[in-house]
Design a protein around this motif. Structure first.
Motif, mmCIF file in Angstrom:
data_model
loop_
_atom_site.group_PDB
_atom_site.id
_atom_site.type_symbol
_atom_site.label_atom_id
_atom_site.label_comp_id
_atom_site.label_asym_id
_atom_site.label_seq_id
_atom_site.Cartn_x
_atom_site.Cartn_y
_atom_site.Cartn_z
ATOM 1 N N ARG A 129 0.815 -1.223 0.000
ATOM 2 C CA ARG A 129 0.000 0.000 0.000
ATOM 3 C C ARG A 129 0.850 1.275 0.000
ATOM 4 O O ARG A 129 0.492 2.283 0.614
ATOM 5 C CB ARG A 129 -0.923 -0.002 1.218
ATOM 6 N N VAL A 130 1.985 1.217 -0.699
ATOM 7 C CA VAL A 130 2.811 2.433 -0.810
ATOM 8 C C VAL A 130 2.281 3.226 -2.006
ATOM 9 O O VAL A 130 2.751 3.098 -3.130
ATOM 10 C CB VAL A 130 4.306 2.060 -0.978
ATOM 11 N N TYR A 131 1.262 4.019 -1.721
ATOM 12 C CA TYR A 131 0.577 4.720 -2.812
ATOM 13 C C TYR A 131 1.257 6.043 -3.146
ATOM 14 O O TYR A 131 1.799 6.707 -2.266
ATOM 15 C CB TYR A 131 -0.873 5.028 -2.415
ATOM 16 N N GLY A 132 1.153 6.433 -4.390
ATOM 17 C CA GLY A 132 1.594 7.758 -4.821
ATOM 18 C C GLY A 132 0.413 8.713 -4.839
ATOM 19 O O GLY A 132 -0.605 8.491 -4.183
ATOM 20 N N ASP A 133 0.556 9.761 -5.649
ATOM 21 C CA ASP A 133 -0.467 10.810 -5.631
ATOM 22 C C ASP A 133 -0.456 11.547 -6.968
ATOM 23 O O ASP A 133 0.569 11.578 -7.653
ATOM 24 C CB ASP A 133 -0.084 11.813 -4.532
ATOM 25 N N THR A 134 -1.593 12.167 -7.316
ATOM 26 C CA THR A 134 -1.562 13.163 -8.389
ATOM 27 C C THR A 134 -2.113 14.453 -7.804
ATOM 28 O O THR A 134 -3.011 14.422 -6.954
ATOM 29 C CB THR A 134 -2.425 12.751 -9.603
ATOM 30 N N ILE A 135 -1.540 15.561 -8.234
ATOM 31 C CA ILE A 135 -1.908 16.859 -7.646
ATOM 32 C C ILE A 135 -2.327 17.789 -8.787
ATOM 33 O O ILE A 135 -1.639 17.849 -9.823
ATOM 34 C CB ILE A 135 -0.682 17.443 -6.890
ATOM 35 N N PRO A 136 -3.439 18.520 -8.624
ATOM 36 C CA PRO A 136 -3.839 19.450 -9.696
ATOM 37 C C PRO A 136 -2.716 20.455 -9.971
ATOM 38 O O PRO A 136 -2.191 21.069 -9.053
ATOM 39 C CB PRO A 136 -5.073 20.162 -9.117
ATOM 40 N N ALA A 137 -2.336 20.570 -11.239
ATOM 41 C CA ALA A 137 -1.203 21.429 -11.598
ATOM 42 C C ALA A 137 -1.665 22.878 -11.779
ATOM 43 O O ALA A 137 -2.832 23.117 -12.093
ATOM 44 C CB ALA A 137 -0.572 20.916 -12.889
ATOM 45 N N PRO A 138 -0.743 23.839 -11.606
ATOM 46 C CA PRO A 138 -1.121 25.252 -11.752
ATOM 47 C C PRO A 138 -1.351 25.672 -13.210
ATOM 48 O O PRO A 138 -1.916 26.715 -13.468
ATOM 49 C CB PRO A 138 0.075 26.004 -11.151
ATOM 50 N N GLY A 140 -2.323 24.207 -17.459
ATOM 51 C CA GLY A 140 -2.946 23.097 -18.193
ATOM 52 C C GLY A 140 -1.976 22.198 -18.931
ATOM 53 O O GLY A 140 -2.320 21.079 -19.300
ATOM 54 N N ASP A 141 -0.750 22.680 -19.183
ATOM 55 C CA ASP A 141 0.188 21.858 -19.960
ATOM 56 C C ASP A 141 1.051 20.980 -19.053
ATOM 57 O O ASP A 141 2.044 20.423 -19.475
ATOM 58 C CB ASP A 141 1.088 22.747 -20.823
ATOM 59 N N LYS A 142 0.717 20.932 -17.763
ATOM 60 C CA LYS A 142 1.528 20.142 -16.829
ATOM 61 C C LYS A 142 0.654 19.181 -16.042
ATOM 62 O O LYS A 142 -0.543 19.391 -15.869
ATOM 63 C CB LYS A 142 2.207 21.069 -15.812
ATOM 64 N N ARG A 143 1.306 18.128 -15.549
ATOM 65 C CA ARG A 143 0.665 17.236 -14.567
ATOM 66 C C ARG A 143 1.666 17.012 -13.434
ATOM 67 O O ARG A 143 2.870 16.874 -13.677
ATOM 68 C CB ARG A 143 0.304 15.881 -15.184
ATOM 69 N N ILE A 144 1.170 16.959 -12.218
ATOM 70 C CA ILE A 144 2.047 16.722 -11.073
ATOM 71 C C ILE A 144 1.767 15.331 -10.528
ATOM 72 O O ILE A 144 0.626 15.004 -10.176
ATOM 73 C CB ILE A 144 1.804 17.766 -9.962
ATOM 74 N N VAL A 145 2.806 14.527 -10.486
ATOM 75 C CA VAL A 145 2.677 13.151 -9.997
ATOM 76 C C VAL A 145 3.683 12.953 -8.868
ATOM 77 O O VAL A 145 4.814 13.438 -8.951
ATOM 78 C CB VAL A 145 2.965 12.136 -11.130
ATOM 79 N N LEU A 478 10.759 5.977 3.280
ATOM 80 C CA LEU A 478 10.432 6.294 1.887
ATOM 81 C C LEU A 478 10.774 7.748 1.578
ATOM 82 O O LEU A 478 10.647 8.620 2.437
ATOM 83 C CB LEU A 478 8.927 6.092 1.646
ATOM 84 N N GLU A 479 11.220 7.966 0.358
ATOM 85 C CA GLU A 479 11.401 9.338 -0.123
ATOM 86 C C GLU A 479 10.219 9.671 -1.019
ATOM 87 O O GLU A 479 9.732 8.807 -1.766
ATOM 88 C CB GLU A 479 12.688 9.459 -0.956
ATOM 89 N N ILE A 480 9.812 10.900 -0.956
ATOM 90 C CA ILE A 480 8.766 11.373 -1.870
ATOM 91 C C ILE A 480 9.464 11.968 -3.096
ATOM 92 O O ILE A 480 10.363 12.800 -2.949
ATOM 93 C CB ILE A 480 7.906 12.440 -1.168
ATOM 94 N N LYS A 481 9.070 11.497 -4.271
ATOM 95 C CA LYS A 481 9.643 12.092 -5.491
ATOM 96 C C LYS A 481 8.519 12.731 -6.294
ATOM 97 O O LYS A 481 7.489 12.114 -6.557
ATOM 98 C CB LYS A 481 10.353 11.030 -6.327
ATOM 99 N N TYR A 482 8.749 13.979 -6.682
ATOM 100 C CA TYR A 482 7.756 14.751 -7.437
ATOM 101 C C TYR A 482 8.140 14.713 -8.913
ATOM 102 O O TYR A 482 9.266 15.045 -9.280
ATOM 103 C CB TYR A 482 7.731 16.165 -6.851
ATOM 104 N N LEU A 483 7.223 14.267 -9.741
ATOM 105 C CA LEU A 483 7.460 14.247 -11.187
ATOM 106 C C LEU A 483 6.617 15.352 -11.822
ATOM 107 O O LEU A 483 5.388 15.322 -11.704
ATOM 108 C CB LEU A 483 7.055 12.890 -11.780
ATOM 109 N N CYS A 484 7.278 16.296 -12.441
ATOM 110 C CA CYS A 484 6.546 17.375 -13.115
ATOM 111 C C CYS A 484 6.498 17.021 -14.598
ATOM 112 O O CYS A 484 7.516 17.029 -15.283
ATOM 113 C CB CYS A 484 7.265 18.703 -12.896
#
Ligand SMILES: O=CCCCC(=O)O
Length: 490
Positions: A129-138, A140-145, A478-484
């Motif tokens: 259950r090591v879940y990630g996340d998606t975050i609404p990006a500021p 429209g041409d980006k996604r934050i994972v 765990l480390e959190i890694k942000y993918l832009c």
């Protein structure tokens, strides 16, 4: 002349006497004697490893990390489940070994084995259950994972008071997260750690994933484990002064740290409590492991209106405790870890009596052996006496009277420590006020035993940081890694 004690294990292969590094048992000379605190007899001679073996273990863990972290959560969980099963199948032997080297009564030792195994089981499941996340990006041409990845090699130093569970609690979280692990257990209690390594090997945990180095060069080995550049995270259970020194060593390579340090647990009995329940709770919270637990009650704060009733009932209950060798039938309080530990407790009691405390029960060494101290109760204690200011780590209950709720909270919080606190009350308003007012990481409410794998164990203030067990227990590994992810409009 001391002799090697017959351990009486059903499976003698569980008695290991060498460090376990990269899936191999490393013999080295000279050896360290492991003694039974109940009678001073030598149980085993264990190879005394040092800096070189510790560095070897770190390099084994580094080399094993790539393949272990690349396994699926399911693969890691399956191996950990096999480890858990083996620990539980060998609970009797592991409990016996633990009592022999540490002293706690056999029933408590077997309880510790199940408690420790509970973390292996718990984190085997949490691995999935090591879940990630998606975050609404500021824009429209980006996604934050957000993804989570294992921190890398984890190093641990663990104490003698829970020689199985403190390793299991840390190693299980590390392995589940995909980290590899090197532990230096306390030299007084290496056998439980080595038996865990034997069972990890039988379970099929690959070489280099779980390493145990035994040695008495605390400074030298500690330096490797806190400063080696290949170690990403350091975790420690032990005293606050040692923890502070280790944190500063970890600063040189900016390691992630988690610390389970000392405590000064208040146990508050309000006048609306169920007094019999409070007596039962105080008894287990104070006298388990002969008082040598960081979450053991350190001060009993009792409201004036129930002071006499609580003291009388509690004294009768403590007087009935059976002390002795942990392997003897019916023993409820075993020896302390050493005669030095007894001397420390003796000094605290004497200093507090000199300051005006009264001995209600005990107050002296127990005739059963050098490492035994009588279950003791002191009355007329104030929050300023040495017995209330220091972590006792022994079977002594100081009773302190208080007037009202505000007093009780202020006295309870008047310490640099913030690990566990307990209180007894039947008033729902008071329960919320006091629970929120106590500056502690864990609060037992009408309950004297709070530890279990599902709950977040840890402290605030100088009792440390990080949480072990529970759904939060993987976070420290765990480390959190942000993918832009950009350029989506092109
Ligand atoms: O001294 C601290 C050991 C922790 C014991 C527990 O988990 O209850």
């Amino acid at each position: 002349m001391q002799t090697l004690q017959d351990t009486g294990l059903r499976d003698p292969q569980l008695l290991k006497c060498c460090s376990y590094i990269n899936g191999r048992w490393h013999h080295s000379e000279p050896t360290l004697a492991v003694t039974n605190p109940a009678n001073g007899e030598v149980i085993a001679e264990v190879s005394n490893a040092g800096i070189a073996e510790t560095e070897l273990a770190v390099s084994a863990a580094r080399n094993a990390f790539k393949a272990w972290s690349a396994k699926t959560a399911n693969e890691r969980a399956t191996l950990m489940r096999a480890w858990f099963n083996l620990v539980m199948e060998n609970q009797d032997d592991l409990g016996r070994l633990l009592t022999l080297e540490q002293g706690k009564p056999l029933a408590e030792a077997k309880g510790e084995i199940a408690y420790g195994a509970g973390f292996i089981e718990w984190f085997a499941e949490e691995a999935r259950r090591v879940y990630g996340d998606t975050i609404p990006a500021p824009s429209g041409d980006k996604r934050i994972v957000v993804i989570k990845q294992p921190v890398g090699v984890v190093a641990a130093i663990t104490p003698w008071n829970f020689p199985n569970a403190m390793i299991a609690r840390k190693a299980a979280a590390a392995l589940a997260a995909g980290c590899t692990f090197v532990v230096r257990p306390a030299t007084q209690t290496p056998l439980s750690a080595l038996a865990l390594a034997e069972l990890a090997e039988r379970a099929g945990i690959p070489a280099g994933v779980f390493n145990v180095v035994i040695g008495d060069d605390a400074k030298g080995m500690g330096k490797v484990l806190t400063q080696h550049p290949d170690i990403a995270k350091f975790t420690f259970t032990g005293s606050t002064p040692v923890g502070k020194a280790l944190i500063s060593q970890c600063a040189t390579t900016v390691k992630k740290v988690s610390m389970e340090l000392g405590g000064n647990a208040p146990f508050i009995v309000f006048d609306d409590s169920d007094i019999d329940a409070a007596v039962d709770g105080a008894l287990v919270s104070k006298y388990r492991n002969a008082g040598q637990t960081c979450v053991c009650t350190n001060r009993i704060l009792v409201q004036q209106g129930v002071l006499n009733e609580f003291t009388e009932k509690f004294t009768a209950a403590v007087a009935a405790l059976k002390t002795g060798d942990g392997l003897a039938e019916g023993t409820q309080v075993g020896p302390m870890i050493s005669s030095d530990a007894v001397s420390d407790v003796e000094a605290l009691v004497q200093a507090s009596v000199a300051a005006g405390a009264k001995v209600v029960l005990g107050g002296a060494k127990d005739g059963s052996g050098d490492a035994f101290y009588q279950p003791t109760i002191l009355s007329g204690v104030t929050n300023e006496m040495p017995i209330a200011k220091n972590e006792i780590f022994g079977p002594v209950s100081p009773i302190i009277a208080f007037e009202d709720e505000t007093d009780a909270i202020a006295m309870a919080n008047d310490t640099d420590y913030g690990l566990a606190a307990y209180f007894y009350s039947r008033d729902i308003g008071r329960i919320w006020r006091v629970a929120e007012g106590l500056e502690y990481g864990m609060v037992g409410i009408n309950e004297g035993i709070i530890s279990n794998a599902a709950a977040p164990f840890g402290g605030v203030k100088q009792s440390g940081n990080g949480r072990e067990g529970s759904k939060y227990g993987l976070d420290d590994y765990l480390e959190i890694k942000y993918l832009c992810m950009g350029g989506l409009n092109r």
